[in-house]
Scaffold this active site. Structure first.
Site, PDB file in Angstrom:
ATOM      1  CG  HIS A   5      -0.314   0.112   2.526  1.00  0.00           C
ATOM      2  ND1 HIS A   5      -0.127  -0.974   3.331  1.00  0.00           N
ATOM      3  CD2 HIS A   5       0.190   1.170   3.214  1.00  0.00           C
ATOM      4  CE1 HIS A   5       0.468  -0.604   4.453  1.00  0.00           C
ATOM      5  NE2 HIS A   5       0.663   0.692   4.404  1.00  0.00           N
ATOM      6  NE  ARG A   9       1.685  11.290   8.512  1.00  0.00           N
ATOM      7  CZ  ARG A   9       2.855  10.801   8.077  1.00  0.00           C
ATOM      8  NH1 ARG A   9       3.312  11.161   6.889  1.00  0.00           N
ATOM      9  NH2 ARG A   9       3.549   9.966   8.824  1.00  0.00           N
ATOM     10  CD  GLU A  56      -1.834   3.022   6.433  1.00  0.00           C
ATOM     11  OE1 GLU A  56      -1.766   3.504   7.578  1.00  0.00           O
ATOM     12  OE2 GLU A  56      -0.948   2.298   5.946  1.00  0.00           O
ATOM     13  CG  ASN A  60      -2.016  11.417  12.162  1.00  0.00           C
ATOM     14  OD1 ASN A  60      -1.860  10.385  12.801  1.00  0.00           O
ATOM     15  ND2 ASN A  60      -1.411  11.631  11.006  1.00  0.00           N
ATOM     16  CG  HIS A  74       1.926  11.466 -10.337  1.00  0.00           C
ATOM     17  ND1 HIS A  74       3.108  11.975 -10.810  1.00  0.00           N
ATOM     18  CD2 HIS A  74       1.672  10.356 -11.083  1.00  0.00           C
ATOM     19  CE1 HIS A  74       3.560  11.215 -11.797  1.00  0.00           C
ATOM     20  NE2 HIS A  74       2.699  10.213 -11.979  1.00  0.00           N
ATOM     21  CD  GLU A 122       0.679  10.251 -15.210  1.00  0.00           C
ATOM     22  OE1 GLU A 122       1.074  10.562 -16.347  1.00  0.00           O
ATOM     23  OE2 GLU A 122       1.400   9.690 -14.362  1.00  0.00           O
TER      24      GLU A 122
END
Length: 129
Positions: A5, A9, A56, A60, A74, A122
């Site tokens: 993965h 964030r 993922e 936070n 990207h 993209e």
């Protein structure tokens, strides 16, 4: 070995899950909430984690925005038709930052969109062999 993965964030987990599932057509695969550690995760992708790499999305607690920096470039997604993919993103309120067209110096058709946190995605049009 295989790529599992890529973690991004995000400033608002619900908003990001909605973008990746409703705008880009990924599936929500699983979520985890860790209140004691003050973060939540959502895994999204086009296939299961066992069969393909996924994203993922990490929220936070209390962090609404991140500096994207200059190192990350990207994500790339293969699409059957880059113009149609851009039209679909635009129709759902997404931002297209580069319309579909040939890559500079080549013939591969690409386009760029951004997610709600500003990450670039993209679209690369699939070429028939």
């Amino acid at each position: 070995m295989r790529l599992l993965h890529t973690m991004l964030r995000v400033g608002n987990l619900e908003r990001s899950v909605k973008f990746y599932t409703e705008v880009l057509g990924m599936k929500l695969l699983r979520t985890t909430d860790r209140p004691e550690q003050k973060y939540s995760l959502a895994f999204v992708g086009y296939d299961t984690e066992e069969r393909g790499a996924v994203l993922e999305l990490t929220y936070n607690y209390g962090v609404a925005q991140y500096e994207l920096g200059t190192a990350f470039g990207h994500l790339a997604i293969e699409v059957p038709d880059a113009k149609s993919a851009c039209d679909a993103v635009r129709a759902k309120g997404g931002a297209v930052t580069r319309e579909a067209g040939p890559v500079k110096g080549g013939t591969t058709v690409i386009a760029f969109v951004t997610d709600p946190d500003g990450y670039k995605i993209e679209f690369i049009e699939h070429r028939q062999p």
